[in-house]
Design a protein around this motif. Structure first.
Motif, mmCIF file in Angstrom:
data_model
loop_
_atom_site.group_PDB
_atom_site.id
_atom_site.type_symbol
_atom_site.label_atom_id
_atom_site.label_comp_id
_atom_site.label_asym_id
_atom_site.label_seq_id
_atom_site.Cartn_x
_atom_site.Cartn_y
_atom_site.Cartn_z
ATOM 1 N N THR A 167 -1.405 -6.235 4.619
ATOM 2 C CA THR A 167 -1.225 -7.356 5.545
ATOM 3 C C THR A 167 -1.027 -8.652 4.767
ATOM 4 O OG1 THR A 167 -2.548 -6.262 7.255
ATOM 5 C CG2 THR A 167 -2.257 -8.641 7.457
ATOM 6 N N PHE A 168 -1.832 -8.855 3.724
ATOM 7 C CA PHE A 168 -1.678 -10.047 2.891
ATOM 8 C C PHE A 168 -0.300 -10.035 2.216
ATOM 9 C CE2 PHE A 168 -6.536 -10.131 2.190
ATOM 10 C CZ PHE A 168 -6.718 -10.815 3.388
ATOM 11 N N CYS A 169 0.108 -8.889 1.700
ATOM 12 C CA CYS A 169 1.423 -8.783 1.054
ATOM 13 C C CYS A 169 2.533 -9.146 2.029
ATOM 14 C CB CYS A 169 1.648 -7.375 0.511
ATOM 15 S SG CYS A 169 0.629 -6.952 -0.913
ATOM 16 N N MET A 170 2.429 -8.655 3.246
ATOM 17 C CA MET A 170 3.459 -8.942 4.242
ATOM 18 C C MET A 170 3.507 -10.424 4.585
ATOM 19 S SD MET A 170 5.264 -6.341 4.848
ATOM 20 C CE MET A 170 6.191 -7.214 6.090
ATOM 21 N N GLU A 171 2.352 -11.043 4.713
ATOM 22 C CA GLU A 171 2.329 -12.477 5.003
ATOM 23 C C GLU A 171 2.991 -13.257 3.878
ATOM 24 O OE1 GLU A 171 -0.495 -14.544 6.993
ATOM 25 O OE2 GLU A 171 -0.871 -12.942 8.416
ATOM 26 N N ASN A 189 3.505 -2.802 -10.305
ATOM 27 C CA ASN A 189 2.462 -2.813 -9.267
ATOM 28 C C ASN A 189 3.038 -3.375 -7.960
ATOM 29 O OD1 ASN A 189 0.077 -2.793 -7.849
ATOM 30 N ND2 ASN A 189 -1.014 -4.189 -9.211
ATOM 31 N N ALA A 190 3.825 -4.430 -8.074
ATOM 32 C CA ALA A 190 4.461 -5.016 -6.892
ATOM 33 C C ALA A 190 5.413 -4.015 -6.252
ATOM 34 C CB ALA A 190 5.205 -6.298 -7.269
ATOM 35 N N ALA A 191 6.192 -3.309 -7.075
ATOM 36 C CA ALA A 191 7.138 -2.318 -6.545
ATOM 37 C C ALA A 191 6.386 -1.209 -5.806
ATOM 38 C CB ALA A 191 7.978 -1.734 -7.681
ATOM 39 N N TYR A 192 5.259 -0.795 -6.338
ATOM 40 C CA TYR A 192 4.444 0.229 -5.682
ATOM 41 C C TYR A 192 3.993 -0.249 -4.302
ATOM 42 C CZ TYR A 192 0.538 3.368 -4.730
ATOM 43 O OH TYR A 192 -0.324 4.253 -4.133
ATOM 44 N N LYS A 193 3.501 -1.477 -4.229
ATOM 45 C CA LYS A 193 3.042 -2.034 -2.949
ATOM 46 C C LYS A 193 4.211 -2.168 -1.969
ATOM 47 C CE LYS A 193 -0.934 -4.584 -4.815
ATOM 48 N NZ LYS A 193 -1.709 -3.386 -4.810
ATOM 49 N N SER A 238 5.368 1.158 -0.474
ATOM 50 C CA SER A 238 4.481 1.601 0.608
ATOM 51 C C SER A 238 4.843 0.890 1.915
ATOM 52 C CB SER A 238 3.018 1.316 0.228
ATOM 53 O OG SER A 238 2.169 1.605 1.314
ATOM 54 N N LEU A 239 5.141 -0.404 1.819
ATOM 55 C CA LEU A 239 5.522 -1.182 3.010
ATOM 56 C C LEU A 239 6.877 -0.728 3.557
ATOM 57 C CD1 LEU A 239 4.336 -4.669 1.738
ATOM 58 C CD2 LEU A 239 3.257 -3.273 3.526
ATOM 59 N N GLN A 285 8.059 2.399 3.251
ATOM 60 C CA GLN A 285 7.804 3.696 3.885
ATOM 61 C C GLN A 285 7.199 3.541 5.277
ATOM 62 O OE1 GLN A 285 5.377 5.753 1.014
ATOM 63 N NE2 GLN A 285 7.157 6.535 -0.107
ATOM 64 N N LYS A 286 6.387 2.505 5.461
ATOM 65 C CA LYS A 286 5.751 2.269 6.759
ATOM 66 C C LYS A 286 6.670 1.536 7.733
ATOM 67 C CE LYS A 286 1.007 2.433 5.127
ATOM 68 N NZ LYS A 286 -0.309 1.782 5.135
ATOM 69 N N GLY A 287 7.820 1.090 7.224
ATOM 70 C CA GLY A 287 8.804 0.458 8.092
ATOM 71 C C GLY A 287 8.617 -1.028 8.326
ATOM 72 N N TYR A 288 7.854 -1.703 7.468
ATOM 73 C CA TYR A 288 7.606 -3.135 7.648
ATOM 74 C C TYR A 288 8.539 -4.006 6.815
ATOM 75 C CZ TYR A 288 3.413 -1.916 10.227
ATOM 76 O OH TYR A 288 2.548 -1.422 11.164
#
Length: 152
Positions: free
Chosen positions: A37-41, A64-68, A71-72, A74-77
């Protein structure tokens, strides 16, 4: 006294958002972790950053950023969009799925802004807007957002 009052307003905005997010967990609609959620904001606030720009902003390694980010994705965000200028570069763009999620908090902001417009004279609301613009652009130089415009 001013610092306590400002903290109270800021805390109420955060708590309203957290309350809405937790209600989604109860309904099993939410699929973002707290860190995600913080990453998305951050991605949304930076306005289409590259993975490296995101990594620099949060002070983590690009892998590390690419990994995060993956994941986002894959979740469609988030989705990656190729830069038309430099085909090697990809910008992160938030999806409608996240915008719907984000509107949990933004909707409350809109409600509070409407209440301010109805509660205070127009000149007071205009003065508040001017003060907030100065706070954002001049008194918070550590963080600059692409959508900010300079104080007239």
């Amino acid at each position: 006294m001013l610092d306590q009052t400002f903290n109270s307003v800021y805390t109420k905005f955060k708590l309203h958002f957290y309350k809405a997010v937790f209600s989604r967990f109860q309904d099993r609609e939410a699929s973002l972790t707290t860190v995600e959620t913080f990453c998305m904001e951050i991605i949304m606030a930076l306005g289409r950053p590259t993975i490296n720009e995101f990594a620099r902003f949060v002070n983590i390694s690009p892998p590390n950023a690419a990994y995060k980010v993956n994941s986002l994705i894959q979740k469609g965000y988030v989705r990656k969009e190729q830069s038309p200028e430099d085909k090697r570069e990809y910008h992160l763009t938030v999806t409608q799925k996240y915008i719907d999620y984000y509107n949990i908090s933004y909707g409350y902001l809109t409600t509070v802004m409407e209440r301010i417009k109805h509660r205070f004279p127009a000149e007071d609301a205009k003065r508040l807007e001017e003060m907030l613009r100065i706070i954002s652009s001049e008194l918070m130089p550590e963080i600059s957002l692409p959508a900010e415009s300079p104080v007239p």
